[in-house]
Design an enzyme around this catalytic site. Structure first.
Site, PDB file in Angstrom:
ATOM      1  CD  GLU A 189      48.781  36.072  40.977  1.00  0.00           C
ATOM      2  OE1 GLU A 189      49.621  35.362  40.286  1.00  0.00           O
ATOM      3  OE2 GLU A 189      48.912  35.512  42.207  1.00  0.00           O
ATOM      4  CD  GLU A 214      48.054  29.798  45.772  1.00  0.00           C
ATOM      5  OE1 GLU A 214      49.287  29.380  45.794  1.00  0.00           O
ATOM      6  OE2 GLU A 214      47.607  29.572  44.724  1.00  0.00           O
ATOM      7  CG  HIS A 221      50.000  34.289  45.974  1.00  0.00           C
ATOM      8  ND1 HIS A 221      49.120  33.357  46.258  1.00  0.00           N
ATOM      9  CD2 HIS A 221      50.415  34.192  44.630  1.00  0.00           C
ATOM     10  CE1 HIS A 221      48.930  32.694  45.087  1.00  0.00           C
ATOM     11  NE2 HIS A 221      49.581  33.451  44.254  1.00  0.00           N
ATOM     12  CG  ASN A 268      54.430  31.792  43.395  1.00  0.00           C
ATOM     13  OD1 ASN A 268      54.991  31.139  43.862  1.00  0.00           O
ATOM     14  ND2 ASN A 268      53.106  32.318  43.545  1.00  0.00           N
ATOM     15  N   GLY A 274      45.130  28.574  38.779  1.00  0.00           N
ATOM     16  CA  GLY A 274      44.944  27.168  38.803  1.00  0.00           C
ATOM     17  C   GLY A 274      43.920  26.652  38.143  1.00  0.00           C
ATOM     18  CE  LYS A 289      50.545  29.661  42.486  1.00  0.00           C
ATOM     19  NZ  LYS A 289      49.181  29.512  42.471  1.00  0.00           N
ATOM     20  CB  SER A 338      44.926  30.305  34.027  1.00  0.00           C
ATOM     21  OG  SER A 338      44.298  29.582  35.100  1.00  0.00           O
TER      22      SER A 338
HETATM   23  P1  13P Z   1      48.413  29.645  37.939  1.00  0.00           P
HETATM   24  O1  13P Z   1      49.520  30.203  36.700  1.00  0.00           O
HETATM   25  O2  13P Z   1      49.060  28.107  38.198  1.00  0.00           O
HETATM   26  O3  13P Z   1      46.916  29.888  37.500  1.00  0.00           O
HETATM   27  O4  13P Z   1      48.926  30.547  39.023  1.00  0.00           O
HETATM   28  C1  13P Z   1      48.974  31.995  39.311  1.00  0.00           C
HETATM   29  C2  13P Z   1      49.585  32.314  40.541  1.00  0.00           C
HETATM   30  O5  13P Z   1      49.062  32.096  41.627  1.00  0.00           O
HETATM   31  C3  13P Z   1      50.852  32.918  40.680  1.00  0.00           C
HETATM   32  O6  13P Z   1      50.935  33.678  41.741  1.00  0.00           O
END
Ligand code: 13P
Length: 257
Positions: free
Chosen positions: A168, A95, A93, A10, A174, A12, A214
């Protein structure tokens, strides 16, 4: 049935055309790891250019609107991302849920629209720190996932091919520190039980459940060894071919989930 591990990047809100070389490198490396299903979800602007060149990897979107078309300035429909070359879409997601106020009902409507447009769906769920600390993580995730799944009549027949769930936890995204393998095992087991309840023994057992938060090359093998982990949804570590394919390599070792 044992399905191929599914490793999804992803990206982002990262990536301009300068990143196309990285996508090419991921695609080339994926051709050497055919035991693993590798996919990336770049920003909308890169879906078509990556799709045009990719020989092995699937390309997906990170969101879509729940309607086919209309007066929705700035939005993009499932049919549009499919037309650009996406074969899947990430929905719900955290976010999107926190940054754009997306409710379970909206995520469910988007998933219904995505299935109707012929897309595969990666449906995300996960609890925040406060919910984890209050001891209610499992109840929260079960409720969120149930409310985000479209009703039976909107689910495609070949469901295990079309639906993937991603767990997640927000507190692991992150941060550099993934959930512990015990926490992952508990939540994935609960999600598996819920999917069997909702979708029946056959389909429910076959839907892949990805872990996200992560995941890095050096912790991936331990995560993939957890029962009911069918792969990973990767953020930061998917932005370079080296680290992303390090994770795919960990998944190409035999694992039975
Ligand atoms: P990270 O791997 O950067 O922690 O992000 C995970 C994520 O949100 C994937 O959709």
């Amino acid at each position: 049935m044992t399905r191929r591990p599914y490793i999804v990047g992803n990206w982002k809100m990262h990536g301009t055309r300068a990143m196309l070389s990285e996508a090419r490198a991921i695609d080339r490396a994926a051709q050497r790891h055919m035991k693993v299903e590798v996919a990336i979800a770049p920003p909308y602007t890169l879906i078509h250019p990556i799709h045009r060149e990719a020989e092995q990897i699937a390309v997906g979107a990170q969101d879509c609107h729940h309607e086919d078309s209309g007066a929705h300035t700035g939005d993009i429909s499932a049919a549009m991302v499919a037309d650009a070359g996406a074969s899947f879409v990430i929905l719900g997601h955290s976010e999107r849920r926190t940054g754009h106020g997306e409710s379970d009902a909206l995520v469910r409507a988007k998933a219904g629209a995505a299935f109707a447009a012929g897309l595969k769906v990666i449906l995300c769920c996960g609890e925040n720190t406060a919910t984890r600390e209050s001891g209610k993580a499992v109840a929260f995730v079960r409720k969120q996932l149930k409310a985000s799944l479209p009703p039976a009549e909107q689910l495609p027949a070949e469901l295990a091919e079309r639906l993937t769930v991603a767990y997640e936890p927000l507190w692991a995204i992150g941060t550099g520190t993934p959930a512990t393998t015990d926490d992952i095992a508990e939540m994935h087991g609960q999600i598996r039980a819920l999917l069997i309840d909702l979708l029946g023994a056959e389909q429910g057992a076959d839907v892949r459940i990805l872990y996200g938060g992560s995941v890095k090359p050096d912790n991936a093998a331990a995560i993939f060894a957890v029962p009911d982990v069918g792969g990973a949804l990767v953020g930061g570590a998917s932005l370079t071919a080296d680290s992303f394919m390090g994770i795919a390599l960990a998944a190409s070792e035999p694992f039975e989930n």
